[in-house]
Design a protein around this motif. Structure first.
Motif, PDB file in Angstrom:
ATOM      1  N   GLU A 228      20.382 -16.393  11.992  1.00  0.00           N
ATOM      2  CA  GLU A 228      19.303 -16.929  11.854  1.00  0.00           C
ATOM      3  C   GLU A 228      19.254 -18.159  10.714  1.00  0.00           C
ATOM      4  O   GLU A 228      19.842 -17.985   9.677  1.00  0.00           O
ATOM      5  N   TYR A 229      19.211 -19.363  10.529  1.00  0.00           N
ATOM      6  CA  TYR A 229      18.763 -20.247  10.148  1.00  0.00           C
ATOM      7  C   TYR A 229      17.753 -21.445  10.012  1.00  0.00           C
ATOM      8  O   TYR A 229      17.593 -21.581  11.500  1.00  0.00           O
ATOM      9  N   GLY A 230      17.327 -22.326   9.001  1.00  0.00           N
ATOM     10  CA  GLY A 230      16.230 -23.206   9.120  1.00  0.00           C
ATOM     11  C   GLY A 230      16.016 -23.968   7.433  1.00  0.00           C
ATOM     12  O   GLY A 230      16.409 -23.713   6.032  1.00  0.00           O
ATOM     13  N   THR A 231      14.935 -24.527   7.695  1.00  0.00           N
ATOM     14  CA  THR A 231      14.415 -25.742   7.211  1.00  0.00           C
ATOM     15  C   THR A 231      13.209 -25.594   6.857  1.00  0.00           C
ATOM     16  O   THR A 231      11.962 -26.351   7.450  1.00  0.00           O
ATOM     17  N   THR A 232      13.050 -25.374   5.652  1.00  0.00           N
ATOM     18  CA  THR A 232      11.078 -24.592   5.205  1.00  0.00           C
ATOM     19  C   THR A 232      11.181 -26.339   4.828  1.00  0.00           C
ATOM     20  O   THR A 232       9.571 -26.236   5.090  1.00  0.00           O
ATOM     21  N   LYS A 233      11.192 -26.816   3.859  1.00  0.00           N
ATOM     22  CA  LYS A 233      11.183 -28.406   3.876  1.00  0.00           C
ATOM     23  C   LYS A 233      12.408 -29.516   3.670  1.00  0.00           C
ATOM     24  O   LYS A 233      13.389 -28.836   3.274  1.00  0.00           O
ATOM     25  N   ALA A 234      12.372 -30.686   3.971  1.00  0.00           N
ATOM     26  CA  ALA A 234      13.045 -31.382   4.443  1.00  0.00           C
ATOM     27  C   ALA A 234      11.739 -33.173   3.735  1.00  0.00           C
ATOM     28  O   ALA A 234      11.513 -33.166   4.195  1.00  0.00           O
ATOM     29  N   ILE A 235      12.431 -33.961   2.698  1.00  0.00           N
ATOM     30  CA  ILE A 235      12.153 -34.938   1.910  1.00  0.00           C
ATOM     31  C   ILE A 235      12.742 -36.283   1.695  1.00  0.00           C
ATOM     32  O   ILE A 235      14.036 -35.470   1.581  1.00  0.00           O
ATOM     33  N   GLN A 236      12.311 -37.024   1.717  1.00  0.00           N
ATOM     34  CA  GLN A 236      13.295 -38.620   1.386  1.00  0.00           C
ATOM     35  C   GLN A 236      12.852 -38.307   0.266  1.00  0.00           C
ATOM     36  O   GLN A 236      12.257 -38.504  -0.544  1.00  0.00           O
ATOM     37  N   ALA A 237      14.356 -38.316  -0.572  1.00  0.00           N
ATOM     38  CA  ALA A 237      14.275 -38.217  -2.458  1.00  0.00           C
ATOM     39  C   ALA A 237      13.105 -39.322  -3.232  1.00  0.00           C
ATOM     40  O   ALA A 237      12.360 -38.847  -3.738  1.00  0.00           O
ATOM     41  N   LYS A 238      12.957 -40.620  -1.961  1.00  0.00           N
ATOM     42  CA  LYS A 238      12.125 -41.716  -2.811  1.00  0.00           C
ATOM     43  C   LYS A 238      11.806 -42.154  -1.948  1.00  0.00           C
ATOM     44  O   LYS A 238      12.427 -42.573  -0.558  1.00  0.00           O
ATOM     45  N   GLU A 239      10.893 -43.190  -1.485  1.00  0.00           N
ATOM     46  CA  GLU A 239      10.180 -43.910  -0.626  1.00  0.00           C
ATOM     47  C   GLU A 239      10.966 -45.149  -1.047  1.00  0.00           C
ATOM     48  O   GLU A 239      11.286 -45.141  -1.987  1.00  0.00           O
ATOM     49  N   GLY A 240      11.294 -46.279   0.319  1.00  0.00           N
ATOM     50  CA  GLY A 240      11.567 -47.289  -0.140  1.00  0.00           C
ATOM     51  C   GLY A 240      12.888 -47.065   0.844  1.00  0.00           C
ATOM     52  O   GLY A 240      13.560 -46.543   1.185  1.00  0.00           O
TER      53      GLY A 240
ATOM     54  N   LEU B 179      13.362 -31.645  -7.561  1.00  0.00           N
ATOM     55  CA  LEU B 179      11.826 -32.123  -7.825  1.00  0.00           C
ATOM     56  C   LEU B 179      12.626 -34.320  -8.911  1.00  0.00           C
ATOM     57  O   LEU B 179      11.930 -34.916  -9.028  1.00  0.00           O
ATOM     58  N   GLY B 180      13.795 -33.669  -8.476  1.00  0.00           N
ATOM     59  CA  GLY B 180      14.486 -34.903  -9.344  1.00  0.00           C
ATOM     60  C   GLY B 180      14.764 -36.488  -8.931  1.00  0.00           C
ATOM     61  O   GLY B 180      14.639 -36.427  -7.649  1.00  0.00           O
ATOM     62  N   GLU B 181      15.104 -37.153  -9.420  1.00  0.00           N
ATOM     63  CA  GLU B 181      15.376 -38.551  -8.772  1.00  0.00           C
ATOM     64  C   GLU B 181      16.520 -38.710  -8.910  1.00  0.00           C
ATOM     65  O   GLU B 181      17.707 -38.153  -8.683  1.00  0.00           O
ATOM     66  N   PRO B 182      16.520 -39.601  -6.958  1.00  0.00           N
ATOM     67  CA  PRO B 182      18.196 -39.972  -6.565  1.00  0.00           C
ATOM     68  C   PRO B 182      18.753 -41.127  -7.313  1.00  0.00           C
ATOM     69  O   PRO B 182      18.345 -41.867  -7.934  1.00  0.00           O
ATOM     70  N   THR B 183      20.330 -40.836  -7.034  1.00  0.00           N
ATOM     71  CA  THR B 183      21.322 -42.191  -8.015  1.00  0.00           C
ATOM     72  C   THR B 183      21.894 -42.254  -7.075  1.00  0.00           C
ATOM     73  O   THR B 183      22.432 -42.024  -6.240  1.00  0.00           O
ATOM     74  N   GLY B 184      22.654 -43.631  -7.546  1.00  0.00           N
ATOM     75  CA  GLY B 184      24.050 -44.111  -7.173  1.00  0.00           C
ATOM     76  C   GLY B 184      23.845 -45.241  -6.356  1.00  0.00           C
ATOM     77  O   GLY B 184      22.830 -45.432  -5.375  1.00  0.00           O
ATOM     78  N   ASP B 185      24.905 -46.231  -6.005  1.00  0.00           N
ATOM     79  CA  ASP B 185      24.811 -47.262  -5.064  1.00  0.00           C
ATOM     80  C   ASP B 185      25.518 -46.627  -4.046  1.00  0.00           C
ATOM     81  O   ASP B 185      26.481 -45.954  -3.215  1.00  0.00           O
ATOM     82  N   THR B 186      24.263 -45.943  -2.753  1.00  0.00           N
ATOM     83  CA  THR B 186      24.417 -46.062  -1.196  1.00  0.00           C
ATOM     84  C   THR B 186      25.060 -47.712  -0.341  1.00  0.00           C
ATOM     85  O   THR B 186      25.478 -46.483   0.631  1.00  0.00           O
ATOM     86  N   LYS B 187      25.229 -48.451  -0.625  1.00  0.00           N
ATOM     87  CA  LYS B 187      25.487 -49.014  -0.024  1.00  0.00           C
ATOM     88  C   LYS B 187      26.781 -49.655   0.382  1.00  0.00           C
ATOM     89  O   LYS B 187      27.549 -50.298   0.645  1.00  0.00           O
ATOM     90  N   VAL B 188      27.860 -48.445  -0.317  1.00  0.00           N
ATOM     91  CA  VAL B 188      29.576 -48.371  -0.941  1.00  0.00           C
ATOM     92  C   VAL B 188      29.726 -46.747  -0.126  1.00  0.00           C
ATOM     93  O   VAL B 188      28.835 -45.922  -0.443  1.00  0.00           O
ATOM     94  N   LEU B 189      30.926 -46.785  -0.029  1.00  0.00           N
ATOM     95  CA  LEU B 189      31.037 -45.028   0.609  1.00  0.00           C
ATOM     96  C   LEU B 189      32.019 -44.739  -0.433  1.00  0.00           C
ATOM     97  O   LEU B 189      32.606 -45.570  -1.105  1.00  0.00           O
TER      98      LEU B 189
END
Length: 223
Positions: free
Chosen positions: A96-108, A210-220
């Protein structure tokens, strides 16, 4: 005006769906790192300390002083986690496996995802679990399908993965995952032993979750 999907983005999504299907159809549940290369999956080590040059590339920890101390009083106040209705993020047959909580790191306009994952298997340094791979891929694919992320070529995922087998060891680690244009990059830390309570470790996991996202995700990224 709604964003239109570029041919490059559409091609990325098709590749990611193919990798997800490949992993889903496998009967193996634990993979040695070298054996994953045949499935377009690359493993790169990761560390969390400030002195390391292999920290997560798309996530930053929150300051430690913002977190509560994980003492006995804190534990008594917590309620058991309830199952959230995530799509295809649970497997109830053994193992068995599963995800107890999944969240988007930041709105927008930020596609980063974070999730807490459990696996009913023993953890082992040098191996990744099928459940970890599938959850990372499905979170990436879910974000890539969203119109507001059509301009983003990279969807970073941060997993805090707990491994608990019946009467076996109890381990956890953090994994950063993303697609770099040629393979899924999985970046696990070393396993941490949870058989004894470690308040420093619990707080470290909390800082990254609980930290913040970073990095340019519009490029590979080729990290």
């Amino acid at each position: 005006m709604p964003l239109s999907e570029s041919p490059e983005h559409r091609k990325l999504r098709a590749t990611l769906r193919a990798v997800e299907k490949l992993v889903k159809d496998l009967e193996t549940h634990q993979f040695d790192y070298p054996g994953l290369e045949g499935y377009q999956i690359t493993v790169s080590p990761m560390a969390l300390g400030d002195e390391s040059d292999t920290t997560p590339g798309f996530f930053k920890p929150c300051p430690a002083h913002l977190l509560l101390e994980p003492d006995d009083t804190y534990d008594q106040a917590r309620q058991p986690a309830s199952e959230a209705p995530f799509t295809k993020l649970f497997e109830y047959d053994y193992p068995e496996y599963g995800t107890t909580k999944a969240i988007q790191a930041k709105e927008g306009q930020c596609p980063h995802m974070k999730a807490m994952v459990y696996n009913n298997l023993d953890g082992k340094d040098g191996q990744l679990l099928r459940g970890e791979l599938l959850i990372a891929l499905r979170l990436i694919n879910a974000q890539m399908r969203r119109v507001r992320f059509f301009e983003h070529m990279t969807v970073p995922v941060l997993l805090i993965s707990f491994m608990f087998s019946f009467m076996g060891p109890q381990h956890a680690w953090i994994i950063e995952a993303y697609y770099n244009g040629s393979s899924i990059v999985m970046r696990p830390t070393q396993l941490s032993d949870l058989r004894k309570k470690d308040e420093t470790l619990i707080k470290t996991f909390g800082q990254w979750y609980l930290g913040e996202p970073t990095g340019d995700t519009k490029v590979l990224w080729q990290l």
